[in-house]
Design a protein around this motif. Structure first.
Motif, PDB file in Angstrom:
ATOM      1  N   CYS A  10       0.845  -1.202   0.000  1.00 20.59           N
ATOM      2  CA  CYS A  10       0.000   0.000   0.000  1.00 20.59           C
ATOM      3  C   CYS A  10       0.881   1.253   0.000  1.00 20.59           C
ATOM      4  O   CYS A  10       1.725   1.416   0.879  1.00 20.59           O
ATOM      5  CB  CYS A  10      -0.895   0.006   1.231  1.00 20.59           C
ATOM      6  SG  CYS A  10      -1.981   1.452   1.279  1.00 20.59           S
ATOM      7  N   ARG A  12      -0.081   4.439   0.366  1.00 20.86           N
ATOM      8  CA  ARG A  12      -0.783   5.625   0.868  1.00 20.86           C
ATOM      9  C   ARG A  12       0.104   6.409   1.840  1.00 20.86           C
ATOM     10  O   ARG A  12       1.110   5.905   2.357  1.00 20.86           O
ATOM     11  CB  ARG A  12      -2.086   5.218   1.587  1.00 20.86           C
ATOM     12  CG  ARG A  12      -3.061   4.421   0.762  1.00 20.86           C
ATOM     13  CD  ARG A  12      -4.051   5.323   0.020  1.00 20.86           C
ATOM     14  NE  ARG A  12      -3.483   5.926  -1.156  1.00 20.86           N
ATOM     15  CZ  ARG A  12      -3.321   5.315  -2.345  1.00 20.86           C
ATOM     16  NH1 ARG A  12      -3.711   4.077  -2.520  1.00 20.86           N
ATOM     17  NH2 ARG A  12      -2.794   5.956  -3.362  1.00 20.86           N
ATOM     18  N   CYS A  14       0.649   6.952   4.965  1.00 22.42           N
ATOM     19  CA  CYS A  14       0.247   6.225   6.179  1.00 22.42           C
ATOM     20  C   CYS A  14       1.500   5.573   6.746  1.00 22.42           C
ATOM     21  O   CYS A  14       2.366   5.136   5.994  1.00 22.42           O
ATOM     22  CB  CYS A  14      -0.791   5.160   5.804  1.00 22.42           C
ATOM     23  SG  CYS A  14      -1.182   4.012   7.131  1.00 22.42           S
ATOM     24  N   ASP A  16       1.819   2.772   8.025  1.00 25.51           N
ATOM     25  CA  ASP A  16       1.850   1.311   8.092  1.00 25.51           C
ATOM     26  C   ASP A  16       2.503   0.620   6.896  1.00 25.51           C
ATOM     27  O   ASP A  16       3.162  -0.395   7.056  1.00 25.51           O
ATOM     28  CB  ASP A  16       0.420   0.783   8.271  1.00 25.51           C
ATOM     29  CG  ASP A  16      -0.153   1.149   9.629  1.00 25.51           C
ATOM     30  OD1 ASP A  16       0.507   1.922  10.352  1.00 25.51           O
ATOM     31  OD2 ASP A  16      -1.249   0.674   9.971  1.00 25.51           O
ATOM     32  N   ALA A  17       2.317   1.135   5.678  1.00 22.60           N
ATOM     33  CA  ALA A  17       2.851   0.485   4.466  1.00 22.60           C
ATOM     34  C   ALA A  17       2.523  -1.011   4.460  1.00 22.60           C
ATOM     35  O   ALA A  17       3.411  -1.876   4.395  1.00 22.60           O
ATOM     36  CB  ALA A  17       4.361   0.716   4.325  1.00 22.60           C
ATOM     37  N   CYS A  18       1.255  -1.290   4.504  1.00 25.02           N
ATOM     38  CA  CYS A  18       0.781  -2.677   4.618  1.00 25.02           C
ATOM     39  C   CYS A  18       1.190  -3.536   3.427  1.00 25.02           C
ATOM     40  O   CYS A  18       1.150  -3.081   2.278  1.00 25.02           O
ATOM     41  CB  CYS A  18      -0.745  -2.699   4.669  1.00 25.02           C
ATOM     42  SG  CYS A  18      -1.408  -2.156   6.233  1.00 25.02           S
ATOM     43  N   LEU A  45      -6.369  -5.024   5.965  1.00 24.75           N
ATOM     44  CA  LEU A  45      -6.122  -3.619   5.644  1.00 24.75           C
ATOM     45  C   LEU A  45      -6.992  -2.765   6.563  1.00 24.75           C
ATOM     46  O   LEU A  45      -7.922  -3.270   7.194  1.00 24.75           O
ATOM     47  CB  LEU A  45      -6.480  -3.338   4.181  1.00 24.75           C
ATOM     48  CG  LEU A  45      -5.777  -4.221   3.148  1.00 24.75           C
ATOM     49  CD1 LEU A  45      -6.220  -3.840   1.741  1.00 24.75           C
ATOM     50  CD2 LEU A  45      -4.260  -4.105   3.275  1.00 24.75           C
ATOM     51  N   CYS A  46      -6.700  -1.473   6.586  1.00 23.14           N
ATOM     52  CA  CYS A  46      -7.573  -0.578   7.349  1.00 23.14           C
ATOM     53  C   CYS A  46      -8.950  -0.545   6.684  1.00 23.14           C
ATOM     54  O   CYS A  46      -9.115  -0.943   5.531  1.00 23.14           O
ATOM     55  CB  CYS A  46      -6.968   0.822   7.416  1.00 23.14           C
ATOM     56  SG  CYS A  46      -6.806   1.610   5.807  1.00 23.14           S
ATOM     57  N   LYS A  48     -10.651   1.938   5.575  1.00 26.22           N
ATOM     58  CA  LYS A  48     -10.770   2.808   4.397  1.00 26.22           C
ATOM     59  C   LYS A  48     -10.253   2.108   3.146  1.00 26.22           C
ATOM     60  O   LYS A  48     -10.890   2.127   2.089  1.00 26.22           O
ATOM     61  CB  LYS A  48     -10.056   4.144   4.645  1.00 26.22           C
ATOM     62  CG  LYS A  48      -8.651   4.016   5.174  1.00 26.22           C
ATOM     63  CD  LYS A  48      -8.228   5.215   6.014  1.00 26.22           C
ATOM     64  CE  LYS A  48      -6.916   4.891   6.751  1.00 26.22           C
ATOM     65  NZ  LYS A  48      -6.690   5.671   7.940  1.00 26.22           N
ATOM     66  N   CYS A  49      -9.079   1.481   3.263  1.00 29.16           N
ATOM     67  CA  CYS A  49      -8.513   0.860   2.058  1.00 29.16           C
ATOM     68  C   CYS A  49      -9.210  -0.452   1.723  1.00 29.16           C
ATOM     69  O   CYS A  49      -9.380  -0.777   0.544  1.00 29.16           O
ATOM     70  CB  CYS A  49      -7.013   0.651   2.227  1.00 29.16           C
ATOM     71  SG  CYS A  49      -6.117   2.215   2.219  1.00 29.16           S
ATOM     72  N   PRO A 184      -3.239   2.493  11.832  1.00 31.75           N
ATOM     73  CA  PRO A 184      -4.130   1.563  12.540  1.00 31.75           C
ATOM     74  C   PRO A 184      -3.459   0.282  13.014  1.00 31.75           C
ATOM     75  O   PRO A 184      -3.849  -0.261  14.064  1.00 31.75           O
ATOM     76  CB  PRO A 184      -5.229   1.253  11.515  1.00 31.75           C
ATOM     77  CG  PRO A 184      -4.962   2.083  10.324  1.00 31.75           C
ATOM     78  CD  PRO A 184      -3.736   2.894  10.515  1.00 31.75           C
ATOM     79  N   HIS A 185      -2.473  -0.190  12.280  1.00 31.34           N
ATOM     80  CA  HIS A 185      -1.838  -1.436  12.722  1.00 31.34           C
ATOM     81  C   HIS A 185      -0.877  -1.209  13.878  1.00 31.34           C
ATOM     82  O   HIS A 185      -0.620  -2.130  14.657  1.00 31.34           O
ATOM     83  CB  HIS A 185      -1.134  -2.117  11.545  1.00 31.34           C
ATOM     84  CG  HIS A 185      -2.087  -2.529  10.469  1.00 31.34           C
ATOM     85  ND1 HIS A 185      -2.500  -1.650   9.486  1.00 31.34           N
ATOM     86  CD2 HIS A 185      -2.724  -3.693  10.232  1.00 31.34           C
ATOM     87  CE1 HIS A 185      -3.350  -2.272   8.687  1.00 31.34           C
ATOM     88  NE2 HIS A 185      -3.509  -3.510   9.112  1.00 31.34           N
TER      89      HIS A 185
END
Ligand code: SF4
Length: 673
Positions: A10, A12, A14, A16-18, A45-46, A48-49, A184-185
């Motif tokens: 990801c 975004r 953010c 986290d970079a999931c 994922l969060c 939103k995503c 979030p993570h």
């Protein structure tokens, strides 16, 4: 037939970079979800995503699919599809005409973090620098004050602690960040799993603050005062690291006299945080080893740079530096993984670029034909995200301002453009993603072809360079070559194909210690508690125990932070998210509402220095008295009012970095007529 599984990352804006897992069947995306084996996303994922990546992002009815040329008046949203060749030829001709007269410094480039993948974020600058345009300093819309403050004190804002070092920390202090919405993570896993105590400093009792061992809730704008009263306890109770201050810092003798009178009792009166909680935080953090996560929220205030200096000094005073489980983090820049952002951005192509302007000055600059003749907006939706919204919108309707907007969707900004170019999503091109929290590097992997005629930013700007007649090889370097060169320069011993197979690579086997030799990239090589550079720039030499005056005459201090349901202003057009969020609201303490005769569900009129906005009242005991809260990120065009909360914000710049002070606004709130 079994689904094919592709790993990606990801990109975004953010922490986290999931890691992401995309299931494909017959070449079409079936599902986008968290990579179950990724240590951050752990299969999720969060919200939103998870919603947008399986919704609006892949919806051809929602996406821009062809280049568009404006037909109706600016803002009417009436466009005609044109070919890429036509669109790019017109853009090149108009930009080159401005570059010839009055000069390329009248072409503005506004961009930010629509994608934070390295190529998508940086590569367009190669063309823009070659052309010599004036950049709107991207970080001034977000975190520039904190960057400047940390550079004065430690010489860097981009070389933070390694989150893996939490295992060695007895305490983690999260100051002015709300991971429950913006990381979030880290809220769900990293903080709860850390063995040490967690202290959260936040004016709002967020979900992260609720789950902390200790929550300090200062009135907005009083963070520096709170930091000084914590430092007072360090000094009084023997928690100072005098050896570190003597050997590795300059300016302690100038700072120390300031600590004497800023007792926890004084701190309680000024900040609203009980003295006992200040004492407790000072002991937990000061005893250490402790990590300090410096969030971006509290620096978005008029004296935000000073506040960050005051908070950041706590790591030095208590000696929470240079050993496992210590350090501070504002951002981990890609540079600390040896990823050469200057190469991607073509820093060498700049020559002598015009001085950048701040996003705080953009509306004023765009009003003035002597300062602006053309505008390129990419990775940003300024008509939603920028301050002084009504004024900016008026400026964008100038018929003599040639505006190009690049986006995935028809936003408020593209509606005001002359030419709109369709951008591809992160599922549609290869790239690299460097988390600004973890020391990781993720592969963004092309999973499907770009929707319609959309193109990745890199290809758009290669084609634009060709249309402008620029033959410099750097402007035409293909993505795979740039990616390979970035990886080669980083010396990580990994190529893109292997990175794509594993999804994310982690830098260093063991947690890295921040500043292990206690050498700092400041001019003196030491921590500069007293900074001659700050002084030369017109700031006090040392941080100040400042607190903003409380709002008077019935005004409320307004905070407009991130919503857990939107990523800045990305995805506000996702119908399921919009339904979940409901109408635009303003929250305030029940007692503040009662004082104004307002109840939950009432329509209220917020009046700020730049405008007014109707919002629905909600009540929240999680806010201090005197504070109102309205989440950012909505699209004006989707609101009945045609505006979002940035309509209230005049764009006053911060003390350092001419950055946003969006959390410094004062408003009145009354029943809507
Ligand atoms: S926005 Fe953040 S939390 Fe959400 S999927 Fe992307 S990296 Fe993960």
């Amino acid at each position: 037939m079994a689904d094919m599984r592709v790993l990606t990352t990801c990109p975004r804006d953010c922490y986290d970079a999931c890691g992401i897992e995309v299931s494909l069947r017959d070449g079409a995306v079936r599902r986008v979800r968290g990579d179950r084996d990724h240590p951050v996303s752990r299969g999720r994922l969060c919200r939103k995503c998870a919603t947008a990546y399986n919704g609006v992002l892949l919806d051809p009815r929602a996406r821009l699919l062809t280049p568009l040329r404006r037909e109706g008046p600016k803002g009417s949203g009436r466009f005609t599809p044109v070919s890429w060749d036509e669109a790019l030829a017109e853009i090149a001709q108009r930009l080159m005409a401005v570059a010839a007269d009055p000069g390329a410094n009248a072409i503005l480039s506004a961009h930010y973090t629509g994608t934070f993948a390295l190529l998508g974020y940086h590569f367009p600058n190669r063309f823009l620098r070659r052309l010599g345009v004036r950049e709107v300093d991207p970080d001034t819309i977000c975190n520039k004050a904190g960057q400047v403050a940390l550079e004065y004190m430690y010489g860097t804002s981009l070389d933070g602690f390694d989150p893996r070092s939490a295992g060695d920390a007895a305490c983690i202090m999260v100051w002015g960040a709300n991971p429950s919405a913006s990381a979030p993570h880290q809220h769900e896993h990293w903080l709860p799993e850390a063995p040490g105590r967690v202290i959260v400093v936040d004016s709002v009792r967020t979900p992260t603050a609720r789950q902390a061992d200790l929550h300090l809730q200062p009135f907005p704008g009083s963070d520096a005062a709170l930091a000084f009263s914590i430092a007072h306890v360090f000094r009084r109770d023997g928690l100072l690291d005098r050896g570190l201050l003597a050997g590795h810092a300059i300016g302690w003798e100038e700072l120390e006299p300031q600590l004497e009178r800023h007792t926890p009792g004084w701190g309680e009166r000024v900040t609203g945080v009980p003295a006992a909680a200040i004492e407790q935080a000072a002991h937990w953090y000061g005893t250490g080893p402790s990590l300090l996560w410096i969030g971006q929220g509290f620096q978005r205030q008029p004296r935000g740079g000073n506040a960050v200096r005051a908070v950041a000094q706590l790591a030095a005073l208590s000696g929470n530096l240079g050993r496992p489980g210590t350090g501070f983090l504002y951002l981990n820049g890609a540079g600390n993984r040896m990823l050469d952002e200057d190469y991607i951005a073509g820093a060498d192509l700049a020559g002598s670029p015009p001085d950048p302007i701040s996003h705080m000055d953009l509306a004023e600059c765009l009003e003035d034909p002597r300062r602006s003749r053309a505008l390129l907006c990419w990775n940003i939706n300024i008509a939603a995200s920028n301050p002084d919204q009504a004024r900016l919108r008026r400026a964008l309707t100038r018929t003599d301002l040639f505006t190009v907007a690049i986006d995935l969707f028809a936003t408020d900004t593209t509606d005001l453009a002359d030419i709109v170019l369709p951008a591809a999503s992160f599922l549609e091109s290869d790239d690299l993603v460097a988390s600004y929290f973890h020391l990781s590097l993720g592969a963004q992997v092309k999973v499907i072809e770009p929707l319609g005629q959309s193109l990745p930013n890199t290809e758009i700007f290669r084609r634009l360079a060709a249309a402008a007649g620029f033959n410099d090889p750097e402007l035409h370097e293909p993505d795979e070559q740039v990616i390979a060169e970035v990886l080669r320069r980083a010396g990580l011993g990994i190529d893109f194909a292997s990175l794509a197979r594993q999804g994310t690579a982690w830098i260093d086997g063991e947690p890295r210690v921040q500043f292990p030799d206690l050498k700092f990239p400041t001019p003196s090589g030491k921590i500069e508690l007293a900074s001659t550079r700050a002084e030369a720039d017109g700031h006090p030499r040392v941080p100040q125990p400042h607190a903003d005056p409380r709002p008077a005459d019935g005004r409320l201090r307004l905070l407009t932070p991130a919503s857990p349901w939107l990523l800045n202003d990305s995805f506000a057009n996702e119908a399921r998210l919009a339904r979940r969020i409901g109408p635009a609201t303003i929250a305030l303490h029940p007692a503040d509402a009662a004082e104004r005769g307002l109840a939950a569900g009432d329509r209220a009129l917020a009046r700020g220095p730049a405008g007014q906005l109707e919002l629905i009242v909600t009540l929240s005991p999680d806010l201090p008295r005197g504070v109102a809260f309205s989440a950012k990120g909505r699209w004006p065009k989707l609101e009945g009012s045609g505006a979002n909360v940035n309509a209230l914000n005049p764009g006053t710049p911060s003390d350092m970095g001419a950055s946003t002070t969006v959390h410094g606004l004062e408003i009145t709130l009354t029943h809507a007529p």
